[in-house]
Design a protein around this motif. Sequence first.
Motif, PDB file in Angstrom:
ATOM      1  N   SER A 188       1.042  -0.977   0.169  1.00  0.00           N
ATOM      2  CA  SER A 188       0.027   0.072   0.181  1.00  0.00           C
ATOM      3  C   SER A 188       0.877   1.357  -0.024  1.00  0.00           C
ATOM      4  N   PHE A 189       0.188   2.257  -0.489  1.00  0.00           N
ATOM      5  CA  PHE A 189       1.268   3.554  -0.159  1.00  0.00           C
ATOM      6  C   PHE A 189       1.624   4.008   1.114  1.00  0.00           C
ATOM      7  N   GLN A 190       0.855   3.564   2.299  1.00  0.00           N
ATOM      8  CA  GLN A 190       1.163   3.680   3.476  1.00  0.00           C
ATOM      9  C   GLN A 190       2.295   2.861   3.660  1.00  0.00           C
ATOM     10  N   LEU A 226      -5.359   3.168  -5.228  1.00  0.00           N
ATOM     11  CA  LEU A 226      -5.273   2.181  -4.179  1.00  0.00           C
ATOM     12  C   LEU A 226      -4.127   1.449  -3.981  1.00  0.00           C
ATOM     13  N   THR A 227      -3.424   1.047  -5.073  1.00  0.00           N
ATOM     14  CA  THR A 227      -2.174   0.210  -5.164  1.00  0.00           C
ATOM     15  C   THR A 227      -1.131   1.106  -5.893  1.00  0.00           C
ATOM     16  N   PRO A 228       0.048   1.036  -5.330  1.00  0.00           N
ATOM     17  CA  PRO A 228       1.029   1.638  -6.059  1.00  0.00           C
ATOM     18  C   PRO A 228       1.525   0.757  -7.518  1.00  0.00           C
ATOM     19  N   THR A 229       1.711   1.673  -8.491  1.00  0.00           N
ATOM     20  CA  THR A 229       2.333   0.827  -9.729  1.00  0.00           C
ATOM     21  C   THR A 229       3.733   0.381  -9.274  1.00  0.00           C
ATOM     22  N   PRO A 230       4.196  -0.463 -10.527  1.00  0.00           N
ATOM     23  CA  PRO A 230       5.599  -1.169  -9.993  1.00  0.00           C
ATOM     24  C   PRO A 230       6.750   0.054  -9.862  1.00  0.00           C
ATOM     25  N   ILE A 231       6.805   1.080 -10.675  1.00  0.00           N
ATOM     26  CA  ILE A 231       7.616   2.095 -10.454  1.00  0.00           C
ATOM     27  C   ILE A 231       7.807   2.859  -9.228  1.00  0.00           C
ATOM     28  N   GLN A 232       6.420   3.050  -8.714  1.00  0.00           N
ATOM     29  CA  GLN A 232       6.337   3.536  -7.583  1.00  0.00           C
ATOM     30  C   GLN A 232       6.478   2.698  -6.462  1.00  0.00           C
ATOM     31  N   THR A 233       6.415   1.419  -6.363  1.00  0.00           N
ATOM     32  CA  THR A 233       6.660   0.734  -5.464  1.00  0.00           C
ATOM     33  C   THR A 233       8.059   0.524  -5.275  1.00  0.00           C
ATOM     34  N   ALA A 273      11.537   4.316 -17.315  1.00  0.00           N
ATOM     35  CA  ALA A 273      10.049   4.192 -17.113  1.00  0.00           C
ATOM     36  C   ALA A 273       9.267   5.130 -18.546  1.00  0.00           C
ATOM     37  N   GLN A 274       8.584   4.802 -19.148  1.00  0.00           N
ATOM     38  CA  GLN A 274       7.625   5.844 -19.983  1.00  0.00           C
ATOM     39  C   GLN A 274       6.596   6.324 -19.256  1.00  0.00           C
ATOM     40  N   THR A 275       6.054   7.106 -19.893  1.00  0.00           N
ATOM     41  CA  THR A 275       4.623   7.782 -19.640  1.00  0.00           C
ATOM     42  C   THR A 275       3.492   6.573 -19.441  1.00  0.00           C
ATOM     43  N   GLY A 276       2.589   7.007 -18.544  1.00  0.00           N
ATOM     44  CA  GLY A 276       1.747   5.970 -18.367  1.00  0.00           C
ATOM     45  C   GLY A 276       1.938   4.864 -17.264  1.00  0.00           C
ATOM     46  N   THR A 277       3.182   4.726 -16.860  1.00  0.00           N
ATOM     47  CA  THR A 277       3.629   3.807 -15.654  1.00  0.00           C
ATOM     48  C   THR A 277       3.553   4.215 -14.275  1.00  0.00           C
ATOM     49  N   LYS A 312       4.993   7.272 -13.372  1.00  0.00           N
ATOM     50  CA  LYS A 312       6.196   7.813 -12.900  1.00  0.00           C
ATOM     51  C   LYS A 312       6.261   9.104 -12.188  1.00  0.00           C
ATOM     52  N   THR A 313       5.252   9.947 -12.667  1.00  0.00           N
ATOM     53  CA  THR A 313       5.141  11.311 -12.203  1.00  0.00           C
ATOM     54  C   THR A 313       4.767  11.343 -10.556  1.00  0.00           C
ATOM     55  N   ALA A 314       3.840  10.233 -10.177  1.00  0.00           N
ATOM     56  CA  ALA A 314       3.579  10.097  -8.884  1.00  0.00           C
ATOM     57  C   ALA A 314       4.813   9.568  -8.079  1.00  0.00           C
ATOM     58  N   VAL A 318      -2.383  18.119  -6.889  1.00  0.00           N
ATOM     59  CA  VAL A 318      -3.586  16.926  -6.379  1.00  0.00           C
ATOM     60  C   VAL A 318      -2.917  16.196  -5.554  1.00  0.00           C
ATOM     61  N   TYR A 319      -1.946  15.557  -5.730  1.00  0.00           N
ATOM     62  CA  TYR A 319      -1.248  14.567  -4.544  1.00  0.00           C
ATOM     63  C   TYR A 319      -0.915  15.484  -3.149  1.00  0.00           C
ATOM     64  N   GLY A 320      -0.681  16.819  -3.558  1.00  0.00           N
ATOM     65  CA  GLY A 320      -0.142  17.536  -2.292  1.00  0.00           C
ATOM     66  C   GLY A 320      -1.273  18.403  -1.793  1.00  0.00           C
ATOM     67  N   VAL A 342      -3.790  11.937 -20.999  1.00  0.00           N
ATOM     68  CA  VAL A 342      -4.951  11.565 -21.197  1.00  0.00           C
ATOM     69  C   VAL A 342      -5.245  10.260 -20.809  1.00  0.00           C
ATOM     70  N   ASP A 343      -6.066  10.026 -19.936  1.00  0.00           N
ATOM     71  CA  ASP A 343      -6.508   8.536 -19.601  1.00  0.00           C
ATOM     72  C   ASP A 343      -7.866   8.331 -20.667  1.00  0.00           C
ATOM     73  N   GLY A 344      -8.076   6.938 -20.657  1.00  0.00           N
ATOM     74  CA  GLY A 344      -9.147   6.534 -21.590  1.00  0.00           C
ATOM     75  C   GLY A 344      -8.872   6.676 -23.173  1.00  0.00           C
ATOM     76  N   ALA A 362      -3.873   1.835 -22.807  1.00  0.00           N
ATOM     77  CA  ALA A 362      -3.448   0.857 -22.018  1.00  0.00           C
ATOM     78  C   ALA A 362      -2.872   1.522 -20.805  1.00  0.00           C
ATOM     79  N   ARG A 363      -3.283   2.822 -20.366  1.00  0.00           N
ATOM     80  CA  ARG A 363      -2.858   3.599 -19.235  1.00  0.00           C
ATOM     81  C   ARG A 363      -3.770   3.210 -17.941  1.00  0.00           C
ATOM     82  N   ALA A 364      -2.928   3.179 -16.777  1.00  0.00           N
ATOM     83  CA  ALA A 364      -3.566   2.867 -15.398  1.00  0.00           C
ATOM     84  C   ALA A 364      -4.440   1.606 -15.525  1.00  0.00           C
ATOM     85  N   GLY A 365      -4.105   0.625 -16.029  1.00  0.00           N
ATOM     86  CA  GLY A 365      -4.611  -0.595 -15.791  1.00  0.00           C
ATOM     87  C   GLY A 365      -5.633  -1.035 -16.905  1.00  0.00           C
TER      88      GLY A 365
END
Length: 455
Positions: free
Chosen positions: A3-5, A23-30, A46-50, A52-54, A97-99, A311-313, A337-340
């Motif tokens: 988890s992020f926590q 809800l769950t971190p992506t692999p690059i985040q983990t 890592a490319q965009t969509g993984t 990486k920004t977060a 947003v995250y902050g 852009v998602d979707g 194929a972004r964010a799952g």
Amino acid sequence: MQSFQALGLAAPLVRALAEENYLTPTPIQTEAIPHVLAGRDLVGIAQTGTGKTAAFALPILHQLAAHPARSEPRACRVLVLSPTRELSGQILESFRVYGRHVRPTTALAIGGVSIGPQARALARGVDVLVATPGRLLDLMQSQAVRLDRVEVFVLDEADRMLDMGFIRDIRRIVTRLPAKRQTLFFSATMPGEIEALVGQLLRDPVRVAVTPSAKTVDRVEQRVLLVDRAAKGALLADVLRREPIDRALVFTRTKRGADRVVRGLQGAGIAAQAIHGNKSQNQRERVLAEFRDGRVRILIATDIAARGIDVDGISHVINYDLPNIPESYVHRIGRTARAGADGVAISFCDAEERPFLRDIERLIRMPIAATDLRREPHRAEPAARPPQQHRHRPSHGRANGKDHGRHQSGHGRAEPARGERREGQGGELSGVAFLQRKWNQGRGKRPNGNRRHAH
Ligand code: AMP
């Protein structure tokens, strides 16, 4: 599951993420977040969509909140450099947003808009400055910003920076940063020149990789349509009508080509917009906003203009022209194929583009299912492809239907094309699926043989 926590992020950040439904971190985040929290330099491949920004924004926000400091006039504590205006804007938005519960002060320094307000935003100093290199240099020159208080320096999309000729600007900027700093470096690919830059800018970095091929192979359904050059326009209209498209991003090699495609589609009664470097910043932002909120469903872009489109979707990426740099193919199809989500990438390939296709297949280490839609099937094909591949000429409907590529089993399968009805344990295969299997057998590979799980 992590988890992020558990990654060690402060509660107000975890709360903001929950509000965003992360809800769950992506692999690059983990992989990246604990190292960044520990203060290490990091190379993220890592490319965009993984996500990486977060992966960099979250640990940075955590550190800012954990060690608050009064801003110095014209200074920033975090400097993020990105190649395009759009991407810079999106990165800043992510920090906000995250902050939202830790409320960092932020500023954006990008070209194409007047410099005065940016200088004023920096006057009292900020926590986070996100900039494109050219505008940052302008601000440095007019003494509107100082970089000697930077604690964390992020260089995003370094390979694109190189492609876009920013490398000298970056070197100039770096000379003004304190030697004692944390550096986070992100790039989708690592050509030699980028490696050299890593050697110069980072100290004993941790490396974290989410390989593009893993993502590509895993989640994007890829197809190639072999087509005569002159037929591409009509084929595009046909594909756009037949495919179940939510949002489609269509790539052309040139700006003029992008405009031509828009006109062609409009002639066929299909609404589309182009985004490229000849458009004003306002126009680009308006078109992007319309694409994001669904008013524009079909966006035509060049590689450079598409950098940073977050852009998602996007359900479909269509390569109207194949890129001559194989990495660009990976960048392009990574827009879907972004964010799952799953996505579809359809590439038009004419005779001249065949070598590009071979380079792409080599890079992603798998063949892409191809359907020959040429009027005159050419038998003399490169030796790597079995001859059956090119005799198959289904109608456009079949070629473009949802049931090709990976959809080899399960319900809703298309009728196989004439002559392609096959025996086999799984029942008949659709035309392209059959060809793909044949082809893979011919090459001694399983379909999607290098499947790896990035997500
Ligand atoms: P990026 O690779 O930074 O461009 O992020 C790709 C997309 O994934 C963005 O739209 C993010 O909002 C979204 N995203 C990033 N991390 C997560 C996550 N852990 N869960 C869900 N969505 C995410």
